[in-house]
Motif scaffolding. Structure first.
Motif, PDB file in Angstrom:
ATOM      1  N   GLY A   1       4.879   9.609 -13.834  1.00 52.70           N
ATOM      2  CA  GLY A   1       5.167   8.819 -12.639  1.00 52.70           C
ATOM      3  C   GLY A   1       4.143   9.054 -11.546  1.00 52.70           C
ATOM      4  O   GLY A   1       3.720   8.125 -10.845  1.00 52.70           O
ATOM      5  N   HIS A   2       3.722  10.296 -11.397  1.00 52.74           N
ATOM      6  CA  HIS A   2       2.710  10.683 -10.404  1.00 52.74           C
ATOM      7  C   HIS A   2       1.389   9.959 -10.673  1.00 52.74           C
ATOM      8  O   HIS A   2       0.768   9.395  -9.755  1.00 52.74           O
ATOM      9  CB  HIS A   2       2.527  12.202 -10.479  1.00 52.74           C
ATOM     10  CG  HIS A   2       1.533  12.773  -9.523  1.00 52.74           C
ATOM     11  ND1 HIS A   2       1.899  13.364  -8.329  1.00 52.74           N
ATOM     12  CD2 HIS A   2       0.177  12.882  -9.587  1.00 52.74           C
ATOM     13  CE1 HIS A   2       0.818  13.803  -7.704  1.00 52.74           C
ATOM     14  NE2 HIS A   2      -0.240  13.525  -8.450  1.00 52.74           N
TER      15      HIS A   2
ATOM     16  N   MET B   1       0.909  18.849  -7.727  1.00 51.45           N
ATOM     17  CA  MET B   1       2.200  18.243  -8.042  1.00 51.45           C
ATOM     18  C   MET B   1       3.332  18.776  -7.171  1.00 51.45           C
ATOM     19  O   MET B   1       4.399  18.178  -7.100  1.00 51.45           O
ATOM     20  CB  MET B   1       2.546  18.492  -9.513  1.00 51.45           C
ATOM     21  CG  MET B   1       1.536  17.942 -10.499  1.00 51.45           C
ATOM     22  SD  MET B   1       1.479  16.151 -10.543  1.00 51.45           S
ATOM     23  CE  MET B   1       3.087  15.802 -11.197  1.00 51.45           C
ATOM     24  N   SER B   2       3.096  19.909  -6.508  1.00 52.19           N
ATOM     25  CA  SER B   2       4.161  20.508  -5.699  1.00 52.19           C
ATOM     26  C   SER B   2       3.767  20.666  -4.236  1.00 52.19           C
ATOM     27  O   SER B   2       4.477  21.301  -3.469  1.00 52.19           O
ATOM     28  CB  SER B   2       4.534  21.885  -6.270  1.00 52.19           C
ATOM     29  OG  SER B   2       3.401  22.741  -6.299  1.00 52.19           O
ATOM     30  N   THR B   3       2.640  20.075  -3.837  1.00 47.86           N
ATOM     31  CA  THR B   3       2.140  20.301  -2.482  1.00 47.86           C
ATOM     32  C   THR B   3       3.042  19.686  -1.412  1.00 47.86           C
ATOM     33  O   THR B   3       3.649  18.635  -1.614  1.00 47.86           O
ATOM     34  CB  THR B   3       0.714  19.737  -2.323  1.00 47.86           C
ATOM     35  OG1 THR B   3       0.212  20.091  -1.025  1.00 47.86           O
ATOM     36  CG2 THR B   3       0.696  18.212  -2.456  1.00 47.86           C
TER      37      THR B   3
ATOM     38  N   GLU C   1       1.771  11.264  -1.555  1.00 51.15           N
ATOM     39  CA  GLU C   1       2.160   9.876  -1.835  1.00 51.15           C
ATOM     40  C   GLU C   1       2.447   9.673  -3.319  1.00 51.15           C
ATOM     41  O   GLU C   1       3.398   8.971  -3.688  1.00 51.15           O
ATOM     42  CB  GLU C   1       1.061   8.922  -1.381  1.00 51.15           C
ATOM     43  CG  GLU C   1       1.004   8.705   0.115  1.00 51.15           C
ATOM     44  CD  GLU C   1      -0.025   7.666   0.512  1.00 51.15           C
ATOM     45  OE1 GLU C   1       0.087   7.122   1.626  1.00 51.15           O
ATOM     46  OE2 GLU C   1      -0.946   7.390  -0.279  1.00 51.15           O
ATOM     47  N   ALA C   2       1.633  10.275  -4.183  1.00 48.89           N
ATOM     48  CA  ALA C   2       1.853  10.134  -5.626  1.00 48.89           C
ATOM     49  C   ALA C   2       3.168  10.795  -6.038  1.00 48.89           C
ATOM     50  O   ALA C   2       3.902  10.271  -6.890  1.00 48.89           O
ATOM     51  CB  ALA C   2       0.683  10.727  -6.404  1.00 48.89           C
ATOM     52  N   ASN C   3       3.481  11.941  -5.437  1.00 49.86           N
ATOM     53  CA  ASN C   3       4.767  12.595  -5.706  1.00 49.86           C
ATOM     54  C   ASN C   3       5.928  11.745  -5.205  1.00 49.86           C
ATOM     55  O   ASN C   3       6.970  11.638  -5.860  1.00 49.86           O
ATOM     56  CB  ASN C   3       4.816  13.970  -5.034  1.00 49.86           C
ATOM     57  CG  ASN C   3       4.023  15.016  -5.794  1.00 49.86           C
ATOM     58  OD1 ASN C   3       3.786  14.885  -6.985  1.00 49.86           O
ATOM     59  ND2 ASN C   3       3.601  16.058  -5.098  1.00 49.86           N
ATOM     60  N   ASP C   4       5.746  11.149  -4.030  1.00 53.27           N
ATOM     61  CA  ASP C   4       6.777  10.286  -3.462  1.00 53.27           C
ATOM     62  C   ASP C   4       7.010   9.077  -4.365  1.00 53.27           C
ATOM     63  O   ASP C   4       8.156   8.677  -4.616  1.00 53.27           O
ATOM     64  CB  ASP C   4       6.348   9.839  -2.063  1.00 53.27           C
ATOM     65  CG  ASP C   4       7.438   9.068  -1.332  1.00 53.27           C
ATOM     66  OD1 ASP C   4       8.624   9.401  -1.508  1.00 53.27           O
ATOM     67  OD2 ASP C   4       7.100   8.133  -0.582  1.00 53.27           O
TER      68      ASP C   4
ATOM     69  N   ILE D   1       0.810  -1.220   0.000  1.00 51.48           N
ATOM     70  CA  ILE D   1       0.000   0.000   0.000  1.00 51.48           C
ATOM     71  C   ILE D   1       0.844   1.271   0.000  1.00 51.48           C
ATOM     72  O   ILE D   1       0.325   2.353  -0.241  1.00 51.48           O
ATOM     73  CB  ILE D   1      -0.952   0.032   1.222  1.00 51.48           C
ATOM     74  CG1 ILE D   1      -0.153   0.025   2.529  1.00 51.48           C
ATOM     75  CG2 ILE D   1      -1.926  -1.143   1.171  1.00 51.48           C
ATOM     76  CD1 ILE D   1      -1.010   0.212   3.769  1.00 51.48           C
ATOM     77  N   ARG D   2       2.141   1.153   0.260  1.00 56.40           N
ATOM     78  CA  ARG D   2       3.009   2.329   0.347  1.00 56.40           C
ATOM     79  C   ARG D   2       3.868   2.460  -0.910  1.00 56.40           C
ATOM     80  O   ARG D   2       4.268   1.456  -1.511  1.00 56.40           O
ATOM     81  CB  ARG D   2       3.909   2.243   1.580  1.00 56.40           C
ATOM     82  CG  ARG D   2       3.143   2.278   2.899  1.00 56.40           C
ATOM     83  CD  ARG D   2       4.085   2.206   4.085  1.00 56.40           C
ATOM     84  NE  ARG D   2       3.362   2.294   5.344  1.00 56.40           N
ATOM     85  CZ  ARG D   2       2.798   1.253   5.950  1.00 56.40           C
ATOM     86  NH1 ARG D   2       2.889   0.044   5.405  1.00 56.40           N
ATOM     87  NH2 ARG D   2       2.149   1.411   7.087  1.00 56.40           N
ATOM     88  N   PRO D   3       4.178   3.706  -1.311  1.00 56.70           N
ATOM     89  CA  PRO D   3       4.996   3.917  -2.511  1.00 56.70           C
ATOM     90  C   PRO D   3       6.293   3.119  -2.521  1.00 56.70           C
ATOM     91  O   PRO D   3       6.638   2.497  -3.531  1.00 56.70           O
ATOM     92  CB  PRO D   3       5.265   5.422  -2.487  1.00 56.70           C
ATOM     93  CG  PRO D   3       4.079   5.998  -1.796  1.00 56.70           C
ATOM     94  CD  PRO D   3       3.718   4.995  -0.735  1.00 56.70           C
ATOM     95  N   LYS D   4       7.027   3.126  -1.407  1.00 57.91           N
ATOM     96  CA  LYS D   4       8.313   2.429  -1.364  1.00 57.91           C
ATOM     97  C   LYS D   4       8.145   0.933  -1.596  1.00 57.91           C
ATOM     98  O   LYS D   4       8.933   0.313  -2.327  1.00 57.91           O
ATOM     99  CB  LYS D   4       9.013   2.668  -0.023  1.00 57.91           C
ATOM    100  CG  LYS D   4      10.413   2.064   0.050  1.00 57.91           C
ATOM    101  CD  LYS D   4      11.076   2.328   1.386  1.00 57.91           C
ATOM    102  CE  LYS D   4      12.529   1.851   1.388  1.00 57.91           C
ATOM    103  NZ  LYS D   4      12.694   0.443   1.003  1.00 57.91           N
TER     104      LYS D   4
END
Length: 279
Positions: free
Chosen positions: A89-90, A111-113, A123-126, A13-16
């Protein structure tokens, strides 16, 4: 060629976790990361580049996110190919992170928040940062180990990302005490620092604040695009509080002049940072 067994992502569930699994299944993945191939393997049937007004990108998928389309703003105002890659990627992040919606519209501010209340966009940016510049590949080698503006620029080209995105990744993941201040027309915009940079700045870190008067960044008047200048400055010009560490006499300023008044200064030390005894 990218191959993905999507069943293996079921519990992530996490980006990493998701990025690590992509790399685990593709140990010989090429750089720059082939985002379009990844998108195709997860069920994205089309990546449509078109003008989108105030949006940077969008995701339109079915309810269960087994199939979808990604839209990327390719207007002149939307910026560079590198920026479009980050947007892609986002949106892939939105598609792969389970709790994110199946219909997402992302603006420039999304995109810059850095607003913690906008966890989904963060999370999407990460995810975008981690998939474009995987820690396992990015955070090693001579270009990473020897901090300089020139090395950050080289890494940005290698990974197909913007200088700003590469700088953020570089600084926040580095093992040395580094900070980078982003500014425009000698007025502060924002900063990034490594976890081992223990000091507080001598000025108010508020957008529009004047840079330290005696700094190289403030006094440099060569505004040629792509100009890089370096000098040693009294560390107290930039630093006010030391937070339990001895402040070296000098700090190295490496200033990178970009376009339209935008610039950055990389701050680093030649001397090793030492803790104050019995602080």
């Amino acid at each position: 060629m990218i191959k993905l067994d999507l069943i293996e992502f079921a519990d992530y569930i996490r980006p990493k976790e998701i990025v690590d699994e992509i790399l685990k299944q593709n140990p010989n993945i090429k750089i720059p990361i082939p985002l379009s191939e990844i998108a195709k393997n997860i069920g994205i049937v089309d990546i449509d580049y078109r003008p989108l007004g105030n949006l940077e990108g969008a995701l339109v998928a079915n309810e269960y996110k087994t199939e979808g389309v990604i839209l990327i703003n390719n207007s002149k105002e939307a910026g560079t190919k590198e920026r479009q890659r980050f947007t892609l990627g986002h949106e892939i992040g939105h598609f792969m992170i389970p709790r994110h919606g199946h219909k997402m519209s992302c603006s420039i501010s999304d995109m810059s928040t850095t607003n913690k209340d906008e966890k989904i966009e963060i999370e999407a940016n990460d995810f975008a940062s981690k998939i474009l510049m995987p820690d396992q590949l990015f955070c090693k080698g001579s270009l990473f180990d020897n901090p300089s503006i020139e090395n950050i620029k080289k890494l940005a080209v290698i990974y197909g990302v913007s200088f700003a995105a590469c700088s953020n990744k570089y600084i926040t993941n580095h093992h040395e005490p580094l900070a980078m201040v982003f500014y425009k027309n000698k007025k502060f915009r924002y900063f990034k620092k490594s976890k081992d940079f223990p000091f507080y700045f001598s000025f108010e870190c508020k957008k529009g604040t004047q840079l330290p008067l005696d700094s190289l960044a403030n006094n440099l008047n060569d505004f040629s695009d792509e100009n890089i200048s370096l000098d040693y400055t009294d560390a107290s010009v930039w630093i006010s509080k030391t937070n339990g560490f001895l402040l070296p006499d000098e700090i190295i300023e490496e200033v990178y002049i970009q376009k339209n008044g935008y610039s950055v200064v990389l701050l680093k030390f030649e001397e090793e940072i030492e803790e104050i005894e019995n602080y």
